[in-house]
Design a protein around this motif. Structure first.
Motif, PDB file in Angstrom:
ATOM      1  N   LYS A   1      24.807   7.515  27.184  1.00  0.00           N
ATOM      2  CA  LYS A   1      24.887   8.972  27.088  1.00  0.00           C
ATOM      3  C   LYS A   1      24.500   9.681  28.383  1.00  0.00           C
ATOM      4  O   LYS A   1      24.915  10.802  28.624  1.00  0.00           O
ATOM      5  CB  LYS A   1      24.027   9.476  25.925  1.00  0.00           C
ATOM      6  CG  LYS A   1      22.546   9.268  26.106  1.00  0.00           C
ATOM      7  CD  LYS A   1      21.815   9.745  24.869  1.00  0.00           C
ATOM      8  CE  LYS A   1      20.317   9.530  24.983  1.00  0.00           C
ATOM      9  NZ  LYS A   1      19.649   9.984  23.769  1.00  0.00           N
ATOM     10  N   TRP A   2      23.727   9.029  29.241  1.00  0.00           N
ATOM     11  CA  TRP A   2      23.268   9.664  30.482  1.00  0.00           C
ATOM     12  C   TRP A   2      24.300   9.586  31.598  1.00  0.00           C
ATOM     13  O   TRP A   2      24.229  10.341  32.569  1.00  0.00           O
ATOM     14  CB  TRP A   2      21.943   9.063  30.932  1.00  0.00           C
ATOM     15  CG  TRP A   2      20.889   9.318  29.910  1.00  0.00           C
ATOM     16  CD1 TRP A   2      20.355   8.412  29.047  1.00  0.00           C
ATOM     17  CD2 TRP A   2      20.278  10.567  29.591  1.00  0.00           C
ATOM     18  NE1 TRP A   2      19.447   9.017  28.209  1.00  0.00           N
ATOM     19  CE2 TRP A   2      19.369  10.347  28.527  1.00  0.00           C
ATOM     20  CE3 TRP A   2      20.404  11.856  30.087  1.00  0.00           C
ATOM     21  CZ2 TRP A   2      18.602  11.351  27.962  1.00  0.00           C
ATOM     22  CZ3 TRP A   2      19.636  12.867  29.526  1.00  0.00           C
ATOM     23  CH2 TRP A   2      18.753  12.609  28.484  1.00  0.00           C
TER      24      TRP A   2
ATOM     25  N   ILE B   1      19.934  15.799  25.909  1.00  0.00           N
ATOM     26  CA  ILE B   1      21.092  15.343  25.131  1.00  0.00           C
ATOM     27  C   ILE B   1      20.612  15.132  23.706  1.00  0.00           C
ATOM     28  O   ILE B   1      19.668  14.360  23.507  1.00  0.00           O
ATOM     29  CB  ILE B   1      21.684  14.046  25.713  1.00  0.00           C
ATOM     30  CG1 ILE B   1      22.239  14.312  27.117  1.00  0.00           C
ATOM     31  CG2 ILE B   1      22.763  13.476  24.803  1.00  0.00           C
ATOM     32  CD1 ILE B   1      22.786  13.079  27.822  1.00  0.00           C
TER      33      ILE B   1
ATOM     34  N   GLY C   1      26.510  11.963  24.678  1.00  0.00           N
ATOM     35  CA  GLY C   1      26.737  12.459  26.029  1.00  0.00           C
ATOM     36  C   GLY C   1      28.115  13.015  26.296  1.00  0.00           C
ATOM     37  O   GLY C   1      28.423  13.383  27.429  1.00  0.00           O
TER      38      GLY C   1
END
Length: 122
Positions: A55-56, A88, A112
């Motif tokens: 997600k990053w 997030i 993300g």
């Protein structure tokens, strides 16, 4: 049926994705082990199972074009999604990118993925 195109985004956990988007008014229309389709009226999002999505560093995104983004943003703010600039998930306020005509706001989902909600009236 009208011609259309829908976004295909990753989901590390279909249950968590359905719960998150369910709070935003989306309903599950289809789900199996590898694919899920959510809709909110004419807005359709499709998800593929991707258990290792980061997600990053995600670069997945979609544009959602609506006639009344003000009402949609007000409704989604009621859900309580954080509005900070780095978390997030997160929900932004309106902004207008340089060189872009319409104003928009953004939603980053738990995996993300970035959804730009764009004002059709712009």
């Amino acid at each position: 049926m009208t011609d259309r195109i829908t976004a295909n985004l990753p989901s590390s956990d279909f249950g968590a994705t359905a719960d998150f988007y369910g709070r935003l008014g989306f309903a599950v229309n289809f789900r199996d082990d590898g694919w899920m389709i959510l809709s909110r009226g004419p807005l359709v999002l499709e998800f593929f199972h991707h258990p290792e999505v980061d997600k990053w560093s995600s670069w997945f995104s979609a544009c959602i074009r609506v006639d009344d983004p003000d009402a949609l943003l007000d409704e989604w703010r009621e859900v309580g999604i954080p509005s900070d600039h780095k978390g997030i998930p997160r929900l932004t306020g309106f902004f207008k990118p340089a060189g872009a005509a319409p104003r928009m706001f953004a939603l980053v989902d738990p995996d993300g993925s970035l959804l730009r909600v764009i004002d059709n009236r712009g």
